[in-house]
Scaffold this motif. Sequence first.
Motif, PDB file in Angstrom:
ATOM      1  N   ARG A  62      -5.397  -1.001  19.657  1.00  0.00           N
ATOM      2  CA  ARG A  62      -4.443  -0.108  19.470  1.00  0.00           C
ATOM      3  C   ARG A  62      -4.107   0.641  20.863  1.00  0.00           C
ATOM      4  O   ARG A  62      -5.077   1.278  21.401  1.00  0.00           O
ATOM      5  N   ASP A  63      -2.780   0.734  21.231  1.00  0.00           N
ATOM      6  CA  ASP A  63      -2.500   1.625  22.573  1.00  0.00           C
ATOM      7  C   ASP A  63      -1.313   2.591  22.077  1.00  0.00           C
ATOM      8  O   ASP A  63      -0.211   1.769  22.152  1.00  0.00           O
ATOM      9  N   GLY A  64      -1.546   3.497  21.878  1.00  0.00           N
ATOM     10  CA  GLY A  64      -0.302   4.507  21.394  1.00  0.00           C
ATOM     11  C   GLY A  64       0.154   3.947  19.999  1.00  0.00           C
ATOM     12  O   GLY A  64      -0.482   3.640  19.093  1.00  0.00           O
ATOM     13  N   ASP A  65       1.246   3.599  20.132  1.00  0.00           N
ATOM     14  CA  ASP A  65       2.190   3.155  18.797  1.00  0.00           C
ATOM     15  C   ASP A  65       2.152   1.665  18.781  1.00  0.00           C
ATOM     16  O   ASP A  65       2.986   1.172  17.813  1.00  0.00           O
ATOM     17  N   THR A  66       1.571   0.886  19.622  1.00  0.00           N
ATOM     18  CA  THR A  66       1.628  -0.514  19.350  1.00  0.00           C
ATOM     19  C   THR A  66       0.133  -1.020  19.078  1.00  0.00           C
ATOM     20  O   THR A  66      -0.765  -0.592  19.862  1.00  0.00           O
TER      21      THR A  66
ATOM     22  N   ARG B 250       2.289  -8.598  18.082  1.00  0.00           N
ATOM     23  CA  ARG B 250       2.262  -7.068  18.371  1.00  0.00           C
ATOM     24  C   ARG B 250       2.894  -6.480  17.075  1.00  0.00           C
ATOM     25  O   ARG B 250       3.962  -6.941  16.619  1.00  0.00           O
TER      26      ARG B 250
ATOM     27  N   ALA C 229       4.075  -2.630  15.566  1.00  0.00           N
ATOM     28  CA  ALA C 229       4.529  -1.288  15.923  1.00  0.00           C
ATOM     29  C   ALA C 229       5.519  -0.843  14.997  1.00  0.00           C
ATOM     30  O   ALA C 229       6.049  -1.517  14.192  1.00  0.00           O
TER      31      ALA C 229
END
Length: 326
Positions: free
Chosen positions: A242-246, A307, A309
Motif C-alpha cells: 500500500r502506498d497512500g490511497d493505492t 491496482r 484504490a
Amino acid sequence: MDIDRDTVARFARGLDALAGGVPQRLGLAVSGGPDSLALLLLAHAAWPDRVEAATVDHGLRPESRDEALYVGEICAGLSCPHSILPVAVAEGGAGLQAEARWARYQALGQWAAQKGLDAVATAHHADDQAETLLMRLRRGAGVAGLSGIRAVRREGDLLILRPLLGWAKAELVEIVRKAGVEPIDDPSNRDPRFDRTETRALLARTPWLEPAPLARSAAALAEAEEALEWMATRFWQERAVRDGDTLTLDPSGLPPELARRLLARALAAFGAAPPRGEELSRLLAALGRGETATLAGVKCTGGAPWRIAPAPPRRAARPWDETTGR
C-alpha cells in the motif's frame, strides 16, 4: 443428578483441548432444551465452582419468561448461579432467527463482561452441525461456509466455545433423561417457516444422511478453511503493498481461491463491506481479463499487478434547463 464418570471425563477432555486449558470462569448459555441442559449438567459435574449460567429471554413466546425461571430453579438445585437476560428482537431484513441470534450474543457478551467470565459455552452438537452443512450446501456456500459451526469463535469481545460438536443429540437427551430433569419443548424447533426445521425433517426421514459423518466433514472443512486463511495471510504480507490511497496486489500464479481471498482483503482495507460471493467472482473475472471495475466504492484495475484504490466520487448530474431542454 449424577452423571457417569467416564461421560464427564470425556466432556472435560474435550473442553480442555478446545480452550487450551479449562477457563477459570465459564459461562453457559442454557435455554432449557435437552441440549443446553446436558451442557449445564456436564459442566457443573466437571467444575462445580467454575460455571455460571444465563438464559436469554427473547420474548417471542408468552411462555419464555416462565421457561427462563424454570431454568433458574434447576440451576438453584445445583447451586449454580443463574441470570435471565431479556432482549428485544428487532424485525429486521435478516430474518427472525438471525435477528434473535444477534440479540442473544449481544446479551451474552454483556453478561460475560459484567461477570468477568473467560468464555461462554453453547450447546451446539453434531446434529446441529449436520443441519448447518446441508443448509449451506443448498445455498452453494464455499469452503468457509461449509466449515459450519466453529468450535471456537469470537463475537466481538465474547469468546464462544462449542464443546458438544462431537456429541450426538441422542447422547445429550439421554444424559438429561438419566438425570431426571424435564427439558423444555420449544415449538419453534418444529416451525416450518424456518429452513433449519425443514433440514432437520430431511435428516430424520433420510437414514443414510447420518449426522456424525456430516459433522466430521464440516470439521475437516474447518481445518481446510484455517489452512487457506493461513496461506492467504502469508501471501498478503508478501504481495500486497500500500502506498497512500493505492494498493498494489500481485496475484500471479495463485489458485483462484487464494486470489479471491486476497481481493476480499484488499476491498476490506478500504472499508468496503464484505461482498457477496457472486459479486466477488465477477470482479475476480474482470481483473483476470485486465479490465477495470468498481465494487462497494473501490476501484479495481486488472493487469500485473492489480491496482486497488478508492473510486472517485460520482459527478453530480447537471440540473435540467427548461429553456434549452438540456
